[in-house]
Design an enzyme around this catalytic site. Sequence first.
Site, PDB file in Angstrom:
ATOM      1  CD1 TRP A 264      -2.990   1.460   0.898  1.00  0.00           C
ATOM      2  CD2 TRP A 264      -1.385   2.415   2.130  1.00  0.00           C
ATOM      3  NE1 TRP A 264      -3.433   2.707   1.264  1.00  0.00           N
ATOM      4  CE2 TRP A 264      -2.468   3.321   2.024  1.00  0.00           C
ATOM      5  CE3 TRP A 264      -0.265   2.801   2.866  1.00  0.00           C
ATOM      6  CZ2 TRP A 264      -2.460   4.578   2.620  1.00  0.00           C
ATOM      7  CZ3 TRP A 264      -0.249   4.058   3.459  1.00  0.00           C
ATOM      8  CH2 TRP A 264      -1.336   4.932   3.348  1.00  0.00           C
ATOM      9  CG  HIS A 265       3.430   2.287   3.217  1.00  0.00           C
ATOM     10  ND1 HIS A 265       2.785   1.273   3.886  1.00  0.00           N
ATOM     11  CD2 HIS A 265       3.451   3.347   4.074  1.00  0.00           C
ATOM     12  CE1 HIS A 265       2.440   1.694   5.096  1.00  0.00           C
ATOM     13  NE2 HIS A 265       2.819   2.946   5.225  1.00  0.00           N
ATOM     14  N   GLY A 266       3.707   1.765  -1.468  1.00  0.00           N
ATOM     15  CA  GLY A 266       4.346   2.094  -2.727  1.00  0.00           C
ATOM     16  C   GLY A 266       4.601   0.872  -3.580  1.00  0.00           C
TER      17      GLY A 266
ATOM     18  CG  PHE B 106       3.055   6.548   0.657  1.00  0.00           C
ATOM     19  CD1 PHE B 106       3.959   6.014  -0.245  1.00  0.00           C
ATOM     20  CD2 PHE B 106       3.481   6.881   1.920  1.00  0.00           C
ATOM     21  CE1 PHE B 106       5.262   5.798   0.113  1.00  0.00           C
ATOM     22  CE2 PHE B 106       4.799   6.649   2.295  1.00  0.00           C
ATOM     23  CZ  PHE B 106       5.689   6.110   1.394  1.00  0.00           C
TER      24      PHE B 106
END
Length: 415
Positions: free
Chosen positions: A260-262, A415
């Site tokens: 989800w962060h990248g 993000f």
Amino acid sequence: MFLAENQRSKRFWLFVSLTANLGLLSYFKYGNFLLDNVVTFFQKIGVAVEPATLNIILPMGISFYTFQTLSYTLDVYRGRLKLSNSYLDFAFFVTFFPQLVAGPIVRASDFLPQCVTPRKASMDQFSWGIALMIFGIFSKVILSDTLLAPLANAGYQHPTLLTTLDAWVTVLAFSGQIFFDFSGYSTTAIGAALCFGFVLPDNFKAPYMALGFSDFWRRWHISLSTWLKDYLYISLGGNRISVNRTYFNLMFTMLVGGLWHGASWLFVIWGGLHGLYLVIEHYSRATFAANWTLPHSDLAKLSLGIMTFLIVSVTWVFFRAHSLDDALSVLSALFNFTSSSDTSLIPAYPADDVPMALLLILALLVWHWNTRHSNLETLFQRLPIVARCLVLSYVLLALVFTTGGNSDAFIYFQF
């Protein structure tokens, strides 16, 4: 907005919502990542592939508002939230500007009820909202950007030049940088919302003095960790099915949290390590259930908190490094796996930078240790009015005279 007539219809519209939201997120955030990995796979097996370049521009904050809209869909589907009768309220919930691009991730069940009646901030809310914005900007601009970012950035720009001391300063500096940066944004967003009469949830509660990794994720980026727990971990079965399934659910949830962060394997590794920590923690509790208790003495709790902080800090290496080779270089320097360079990177900075940064990290740990069971508002309100004015005056003067307007973007904007 309309109400589905039966369960089949509800499932259909849930599928449409999930497909639309996750499809857009996947395309914009992970399209290039998936394409690059497919190309790499074919190259490994000897097949030359030259796909068209996608040239995708990532919309700012897409991860945050996608999860917000999904929370509404899932809560309505589960019967935990009534369907909103106002599309305007729903649109306002999704696009509420203070926390739109970097959180906190607000639940519809927390925000939409506040839209039922016109909001008007009280004088107490407005004044505290302004104070929170000042504290948040100070945290970002002074503590993160001015005092810690230069050391962290220098270390990660030249990972092969780090000595063991340099590496630890770099790692600790980034631990402080990302906390002050992200919590600074969250604090500013909560303060801005409060100025309009809207209450947003806290996103941090002294995470660097957490007693273990489950406790860490109850304190760090709370809006994301609770979202993942409620909508992914529990939906997968949580700890209700079997021990092995619990371990799988923990690991899968944290892998998704990392991704989800990248769109990078480094984020996957970072999330996987936290999943491994949680699995080990749950296994230890299950294995030693009869004797498993948190330490009672303050010294034992402090030791556990410091150990958790150090492991979390080392794990941040994969979050911050530019490549896997850079991450391994930093880790090698941390634990002296390879011989260090004769040239130290850190002394290139003014002599006061490193002691000041380490002192700030120490102060942060002391602050978190003493505020584990309280919040900033309670502590601030306990101060005499003169002391409050002095604190705010100092913070404002520091912002005016210390910075030259060259602050970096918030880390979580990406993000």
